[in-house]
Scaffold this motif. Sequence first.
Motif, PDB file in Angstrom:
ATOM      1  N   MET A 103       0.827  -1.204   0.000  1.00 53.63           N
ATOM      2  CA  MET A 103       0.000   0.000   0.000  1.00 53.63           C
ATOM      3  C   MET A 103       0.865   1.259   0.000  1.00 53.63           C
ATOM      4  O   MET A 103       0.547   2.236  -0.688  1.00 53.63           O
ATOM      5  CB  MET A 103      -0.960   0.001   1.190  1.00 53.63           C
ATOM      6  CG  MET A 103      -2.149  -0.912   1.014  1.00 53.63           C
ATOM      7  SD  MET A 103      -3.184  -0.500  -0.417  1.00 53.63           S
ATOM      8  CE  MET A 103      -3.818   1.104   0.073  1.00 53.63           C
ATOM      9  N   ALA A 104       1.955   1.267   0.748  1.00 55.15           N
ATOM     10  CA  ALA A 104       2.857   2.426   0.744  1.00 55.15           C
ATOM     11  C   ALA A 104       3.434   2.630  -0.656  1.00 55.15           C
ATOM     12  O   ALA A 104       3.531   3.771  -1.141  1.00 55.15           O
ATOM     13  CB  ALA A 104       3.979   2.231   1.765  1.00 55.15           C
ATOM     14  N   PHE A 105       3.769   1.539  -1.321  1.00 53.06           N
ATOM     15  CA  PHE A 105       4.291   1.610  -2.680  1.00 53.06           C
ATOM     16  C   PHE A 105       3.238   2.184  -3.629  1.00 53.06           C
ATOM     17  O   PHE A 105       3.531   3.071  -4.441  1.00 53.06           O
ATOM     18  CB  PHE A 105       4.727   0.212  -3.135  1.00 53.06           C
ATOM     19  CG  PHE A 105       5.377   0.182  -4.478  1.00 53.06           C
ATOM     20  CD1 PHE A 105       6.732   0.431  -4.603  1.00 53.06           C
ATOM     21  CD2 PHE A 105       4.640  -0.092  -5.618  1.00 53.06           C
ATOM     22  CE1 PHE A 105       7.339   0.415  -5.851  1.00 53.06           C
ATOM     23  CE2 PHE A 105       5.239  -0.121  -6.864  1.00 53.06           C
ATOM     24  CZ  PHE A 105       6.594   0.134  -6.982  1.00 53.06           C
ATOM     25  N   ALA A 135      -6.281   1.758   9.878  1.00 51.41           N
ATOM     26  CA  ALA A 135      -4.963   1.929  10.495  1.00 51.41           C
ATOM     27  C   ALA A 135      -3.998   2.672   9.567  1.00 51.41           C
ATOM     28  O   ALA A 135      -3.064   3.334  10.033  1.00 51.41           O
ATOM     29  CB  ALA A 135      -4.374   0.575  10.886  1.00 51.41           C
ATOM     30  N   LEU A 136      -4.224   2.585   8.257  1.00 51.86           N
ATOM     31  CA  LEU A 136      -3.384   3.290   7.290  1.00 51.86           C
ATOM     32  C   LEU A 136      -3.836   4.734   7.062  1.00 51.86           C
ATOM     33  O   LEU A 136      -3.237   5.449   6.264  1.00 51.86           O
ATOM     34  CB  LEU A 136      -3.378   2.555   5.947  1.00 51.86           C
ATOM     35  CG  LEU A 136      -2.691   1.202   5.904  1.00 51.86           C
ATOM     36  CD1 LEU A 136      -2.732   0.643   4.486  1.00 51.86           C
ATOM     37  CD2 LEU A 136      -1.253   1.280   6.405  1.00 51.86           C
ATOM     38  N   GLY A 137      -4.915   5.137   7.738  1.00 52.27           N
ATOM     39  CA  GLY A 137      -5.371   6.507   7.616  1.00 52.27           C
ATOM     40  C   GLY A 137      -6.504   6.731   6.635  1.00 52.27           C
ATOM     41  O   GLY A 137      -6.863   7.872   6.350  1.00 52.27           O
ATOM     42  N   TYR A 138      -7.081   5.651   6.125  1.00 50.38           N
ATOM     43  CA  TYR A 138      -8.244   5.799   5.244  1.00 50.38           C
ATOM     44  C   TYR A 138      -9.474   6.087   6.097  1.00 50.38           C
ATOM     45  O   TYR A 138      -9.530   5.722   7.266  1.00 50.38           O
ATOM     46  CB  TYR A 138      -8.453   4.520   4.412  1.00 50.38           C
ATOM     47  CG  TYR A 138      -7.468   4.422   3.276  1.00 50.38           C
ATOM     48  CD1 TYR A 138      -7.814   4.830   1.998  1.00 50.38           C
ATOM     49  CD2 TYR A 138      -6.179   3.971   3.501  1.00 50.38           C
ATOM     50  CE1 TYR A 138      -6.895   4.765   0.965  1.00 50.38           C
ATOM     51  CE2 TYR A 138      -5.252   3.904   2.471  1.00 50.38           C
ATOM     52  CZ  TYR A 138      -5.621   4.303   1.205  1.00 50.38           C
ATOM     53  OH  TYR A 138      -4.714   4.259   0.184  1.00 50.38           O
ATOM     54  N   ARG A 139     -10.448   6.748   5.494  1.00 48.78           N
ATOM     55  CA  ARG A 139     -11.699   7.010   6.187  1.00 48.78           C
ATOM     56  C   ARG A 139     -12.853   6.603   5.280  1.00 48.78           C
ATOM     57  O   ARG A 139     -12.746   6.665   4.056  1.00 48.78           O
ATOM     58  CB  ARG A 139     -11.818   8.472   6.606  1.00 48.78           C
ATOM     59  CG  ARG A 139     -11.875   9.441   5.462  1.00 48.78           C
ATOM     60  CD  ARG A 139     -12.069  10.879   5.925  1.00 48.78           C
ATOM     61  NE  ARG A 139     -11.973  11.790   4.819  1.00 48.78           N
ATOM     62  CZ  ARG A 139     -12.927  12.002   3.909  1.00 48.78           C
ATOM     63  NH1 ARG A 139     -14.076  11.360   3.992  1.00 48.78           N
ATOM     64  NH2 ARG A 139     -12.742  12.852   2.922  1.00 48.78           N
TER      65      ARG A 139
END
Length: 175
Positions: A103-105, A135-139
């Motif tokens: 996901m970061a990529f 947890a990755l900051g999605y809403r």
Amino acid sequence: MSTNNDVPDITIRPWRVDDFDAVKAILDDTFAGTWLPELTPEAAQAYKESGEPAGYIDEMGPAFFVAEIDGEVVGMVHWERDFVHALHVPAAHQRKGIARALMAFAEDGMRADGVELARLETDTFNTQSQGFYLALGYREADRYPDLEWHSGFTTILYVKTLSPRIATPSRSKTA
């Protein structure tokens, strides 16, 4: 190289044709563990008869990126423009940081293309992915009927603002 023995060295690279079988096995694994238990028998049969995931790989494989550990393909991600179409890590390799690295990529790739808001979907029954994306900051941005599976699912649309990466200043010495 990783200094933590619990975190494997993950390499992310573009998909190659010789990854077909490994990616198909990953998609089969995540389908069997996540989707199949939730589908109606009719929807499961329709999926089986559809030729998926082979058709998806044939059509979209060149747009995939895969994660490798010690030469073994252990995950894949597929995004176009601002939308993550697929993120899959087989059960045997979950909780090793692979999905987070993929996901970061993908987010970095979107940023490089000028995308400011990333989007993706999951279904309400998939609480594991919901927790991961939160947890990755999605809403959560929306909910609507999932028409793809014909099983009465509700899809959740998640979004995340992609802040530009801040470059770290060089620590070179000046004379």
